[in-house]
Design an enzyme around this catalytic site. Sequence first.
Site, short mmCIF file in Angstrom:
data_model
loop_
_atom_site.label_atom_id
_atom_site.label_comp_id
_atom_site.label_asym_id
_atom_site.label_seq_id
_atom_site.Cartn_x
_atom_site.Cartn_y
_atom_site.Cartn_z
CG PHE A 1 -2.33 -1.52 -2.38
CD1 PHE A 1 -3.63 -1.64 -1.91
CD2 PHE A 1 -2.07 -0.65 -3.42
CE1 PHE A 1 -4.65 -0.90 -2.49
CE2 PHE A 1 -3.09 0.09 -3.99
CZ PHE A 1 -4.38 -0.04 -3.52
CB CYS A 2 1.17 -3.99 3.26
SG CYS A 2 2.57 -2.91 3.00
#
Length: 173
Positions: free
Chosen positions: A81-82
């Site tokens: 997750f970014c």
Amino acid sequence: VEGDAEPPLGDQAEAEGGEEGVFCNVPEGPEALDPLDYQIHPLCETLHKYVLNESFKEKNVEILEEAARVVCMLGGGYTIFCKSGKDRTAMAATLYESKALGEYHGCGSSSDRAYADATLLRGHGTRIDIGNKNIGAYKYSFNPLQVSYLPPEWKPPAATVQGFVTSIIKRDS
């Protein structure tokens, strides 16, 4: 008003007329985290070592990589997750793919091999095509200054890094 204060957790059962030791005594102070007080599962020994040696001055990518390896060994999945899910995600995904090639497909497990393969994937794999779709060039949206702050194993090939001016003009925020 000492009589109104609640007894410490270990003394609570005794204060209520119960048997001593019903509640767990949690150690406090420096001895609370003494590694000799607990056992570490063999799968987690390396992860435990990285966590104990953690420095708050820089990100320790080894912790993330080792945690992912342990999760996969236990049959779990891997998700990255970014904020926007583009360039940093590409760096993490290609490094993970490269390490998976070594661990699960017999390509070798050395860090040098993993980083070399990740660099190859970053320059010629599908992730760079996403960069082309986003900004119209086969480049990641990093500029040289941003790349200088990335951990070495997350750095893209130099040919895929935008210049300072281009990174501002063609920003894909």
